[in-house]
Design an enzyme around this catalytic site. Structure first.
Site, mmCIF file in Angstrom:
data_model
loop_
_atom_site.group_PDB
_atom_site.id
_atom_site.type_symbol
_atom_site.label_atom_id
_atom_site.label_comp_id
_atom_site.label_asym_id
_atom_site.label_seq_id
_atom_site.Cartn_x
_atom_site.Cartn_y
_atom_site.Cartn_z
ATOM 1 N N GLU A 52 0.816 -1.220 0.000
ATOM 2 C CA GLU A 52 0.000 0.000 0.000
ATOM 3 C C GLU A 52 0.847 1.266 0.000
ATOM 4 O O GLU A 52 0.475 2.273 -0.598
ATOM 5 C CB GLU A 52 -0.965 -0.001 1.194
ATOM 6 C CG GLU A 52 -2.235 -0.807 0.965
ATOM 7 C CD GLU A 52 -2.042 -2.306 1.151
ATOM 8 O OE1 GLU A 52 -0.997 -2.702 1.695
ATOM 9 O OE2 GLU A 52 -2.939 -3.078 0.743
ATOM 10 N N HIS B 159 -12.013 -5.106 7.935
ATOM 11 C CA HIS B 159 -12.398 -4.934 6.532
ATOM 12 C C HIS B 159 -13.754 -4.248 6.417
ATOM 13 O O HIS B 159 -14.453 -4.419 5.425
ATOM 14 C CB HIS B 159 -12.465 -6.287 5.806
ATOM 15 C CG HIS B 159 -11.129 -6.922 5.559
ATOM 16 N ND1 HIS B 159 -10.360 -7.439 6.571
ATOM 17 C CD2 HIS B 159 -10.422 -7.110 4.421
ATOM 18 C CE1 HIS B 159 -9.241 -7.930 6.054
ATOM 19 N NE2 HIS B 159 -9.249 -7.739 4.759
#
Lengths: 338, 335
Positions: free
Chosen positions: B70, B139
């Site tokens: 990321e 999530h």
């Protein structure tokens, strides 16, 4: 010792005028940093600062090998890299002093020196982050087929942070035109790099993990640095992808303004001071037949420039408070509401 | 030739995930400098299937799969943006922004300011945000309020497919970094979307239901819930609720919000983020400072409790604000 390629017979720039430029640049970086140190001692520079004293050959050798449109990404130890790309001394020094005529208008300070007009794309103060930005700039060059290369400087300490590995991997997988230059000055901050790193060469020993050649260069030899940088820049421009260069050097002072560096053994400091890159380059030029008068003229010219920059920085007013609410957004303002 | 009017405009039904693909494609066709990168976005078309077909149309130079990195994704977007491209980066789940928050909050958000405006970051970070899919606390978070707290980031969260296309286009064309929060529970929802090029405006809220008795401010997946609640309030107790889709947290459309609240004198915020420092807190603070005299009662904030989101269906549904909770809160305050 690990596998490495050491440049034993450094040639540096062939043109005598360029060799003198390389000397002049190292003297500029040296004398500028010494002046910056003096100004800290006079409490004219607030906050912190991280000097490149002892590491000048790396900034100078790489910068002179670069094309004007190549990009530099540097760390909080970035005074030298900013000057080496051509930013004038006055705004750089004025930024350290927090003056209105500072390079960043007083909004960045010592750790964020940037001169976009010289393609010096910033000094970044969170260790390792900017390696990913350099990869992104290289991606932009690759996409636009511009032939530009991004050069990214960082310290040995950065080789142990995640962003280093993410950036190296992405650059290798995408074959990006970027040259990563690790300035290994043997100490991450206060701690010897060897005592916190699993391999002896913090950068070079990681190169194989990304399919790259381990390249180690004497970071105190400007000609050697110039040669290695030229080869890495050529490789990137040919489309052969990134390089990871480990330039071994030594900080003459501590990590930052607050650090006298007393944790380092005296004999180690003395040994490295004896290998001062600026005096070594001076001796080399004299050995090649350059007149001492010519070198003295370079040195006095630099001293005069440093004095002038000091005066212009000290005399300048502080930034006006109006600057606070500018430059958050591209429209120049800072409004969060409509 | 007669001009095409709004009523004559042809429309196509599509899901919000299709709208994301359409928005990216619209901008990539228009501007060669727009490039797209992220994990599994190219060959696989995205784990939420929000980007299929882009690789086929634009090729691997412009649509790039990345490693699970990321920091490298948003860092590469940043470096490319400051050197002439307009990248769209995907962070698969907004929870993963925590992994690269340094690049987002310290580099992208601040570098323009710190350099006295020498560099700009015309980039978009798209990310799947929010709960409702039983994915558990790593999530499912709604993290738009993290981004709202950092000077230098624009923050957008659409609730419809048309807004997803139009606001995404506006985000790509904007010269500043935009965090674009797509609610993952809305991806499969079908909407009517006008055909042709859609370009919206950042920093604009929208009144999506008129009403006289109270003003419900909602964002993303909370907007359809607020609309259901408003219908229920009208049918069951005759309360006529206005619903405002806030759409953009930064810039914040304070003009529309203040006017909409002033007209009813009663404000309810519906936030999916946990209680503390949610966007509703900032909006309520603003309203009490600026239109205190127009308020007829204390503002009401409906949020998730200040807990990580649980996974089991019954627990998650009871944690995230529901239409029923909105109805109950409004009814209690107004009757």
């Amino acid at each position: 010792m690990t596998t490495e390629r050491t440049e034993t017979r450094a040639s540096g720039p062939a043109d005598p005028a360029r060799r003198l430029d390389l000397y002049r640049l190292q003297v500029e970086l040296r004398r500028f940093e010494k002046r910056a140190y003096d100004l800290f001692m006079r409490n004219l520079v607030k906050g912190t600062s991280h000097l490149s004293l002892g590491q000048e050959a790396i900034a100078a050798g790489v910068a002179l090998a670069m094309r004007p449109d190549d990009w530099t990404f540097a760390t909080y130890r970035g005074h030298a890299h900013t000057l080496a790309r051509g930013a004038p001394m006055t705004p750089v020094l004025a930024e350290l002093l927090g003056r209105e005529n500072g390079l960043l208008g007083g909004k960045g300070g010592s750790m964020h020196l940037t001169s976009a007009e010289h393609n010096m794309m910033g000094s970044y103060a969170i260790v390792g982050a900017h390696l990913t930005l350099a990869a992104g700039a290289a991606w932009s060059a690759q996409y636009r087929e511009s032939g530009q290369v991004a050069v990214c400087f960082f310290g040995d300490g950065a080789t142990n942070i995640g962003a280093f590995h993410e950036a190296l991997n992405l650059a290798a997988v995408w074959s990006l035109p970027v040259v990563f230059v690790c300035e290994n000055n043997l100490y991450m901050e206060y701690t010897p790099i060897g005592s916190v790193t699993a391999v002896p060469r913090p950068a070079a020993d990681r190169a194989a993990a990304y399919g790259l050649e381990p390249v180690v260069v004497d970071g105190n030899d400007a000609d050697a640095v110039y040669d290695v940088a030229s080869a890495a820049l050529d490789r990137a421009r040919r489309g052969d992808g990134p390089s990871l260069v480990e330039a071994v050097t030594y900080r003459h002072g501590g990590h930052s303004r607050a650090d006298p560096g007393t944790y380092r053994p005296d004999e180690e400091v003395e040994a490295w001071l004896a290998r001062d890159p600026v005096t070594a380059y001076r001796s080399r030029l004299l050995g090649e037949g350059v007149e001492e008068a010519e070198l003295l003229a370079v040195e006095s010219g630099v001293d005069a420039a440093v004095d002038r920059a000091t005066e212009e920085a000290i005399e300048a007013p502080p930034p006006s408070a109006e600057a606070i609410l500018t430059d958050v957004w591209a429209d120049g303002g800072s409004s969060w509401r409509n | 030739m007669a001009e095409l009017t709004r009523t004559e405009m042809t429309r196509t039904e599509m899901t919000l995930r299709d709208a994301v693909t359409r928005g990216i494609a619209q901008e990539m066709r228009r501007d060669e400098s727009v490039v797209f990168l992220g994990e599994d976005v190219a060959s696989a078309g995205g784990v939420f299937k929000a980007t299929p077909g882009l690789l086929a149309e634009f090729g691997p130079r412009r649509v790039r799969d990345t490693p699970i990195s990321e920091q490298a994704i948003v860092g590469a977007a940043a470096g490319a943006a400051m050197t002439g491209l307009r990248p769209i980066a995907e962070i698969m789940f907004s929870d993963f922004l925590a992994v690269c928050w340094d690049i987002v909050a310290n580099q992208i958000a601040k570098t323009r300011y710190m350099t006295g405006g020498q560099v700009t970051f015309p980039l978009v970070i798209r990310t799947a945000n929010g709960g409702g899919l039983r994915f558990g606390a790593q999530h499912s978070q709604s993290v738009e309020n993290w981004a709202m707290a950092v000077p230098g980031l624009k923050v957008v969260a659409p609730s419809t497919a048309a807004d997803a296309v139009g606001l995404l286009a506006a985000a790509v064309r904007d010269p500043d970094p935009v965090l674009f929060f797509e609610h993952k529970a809305l991806y499969p929802v079908r909407f009517e979307v006008p055909d042709g090029e859609l370009v919206d405006e950042l920093g604009t809220a929208k009144i999506v239901r008129e009403g006289r008795d109270c003003t419900i401010l909602a964002l993303a997946a909370m907007v359809p819930k607020a609309l259901v609640a408003a219908d229920e309030l009208a049918a069951s107790v005759g309360i006529d609720a206005m619903v405002v889709d806030v759409r953009s947290l930064v810039p914040l459309d304070t003009r529309t919000i203040c006017e909409a609240v002033a007209r009813t004198g009663m404000v309810v915020t519906v936030e999916e983020n946990p209680r503390l420092c949610g966007w509703g807190a900032e909006v309520v603070s603003l309203l009490t400072e600026e239109i205190w005299a127009d308020l007829d009662g204390p503002p009401i904030r409906i949020t998730t409790p200040h807990v990580p989101l649980p996974s089991a269906a019954e627990l998650e549904d009871a944690t995230i604000p529901s239409a029923t909770r909105i109805v109950e809160a409004v009814r209690k305050a107004l009757t």
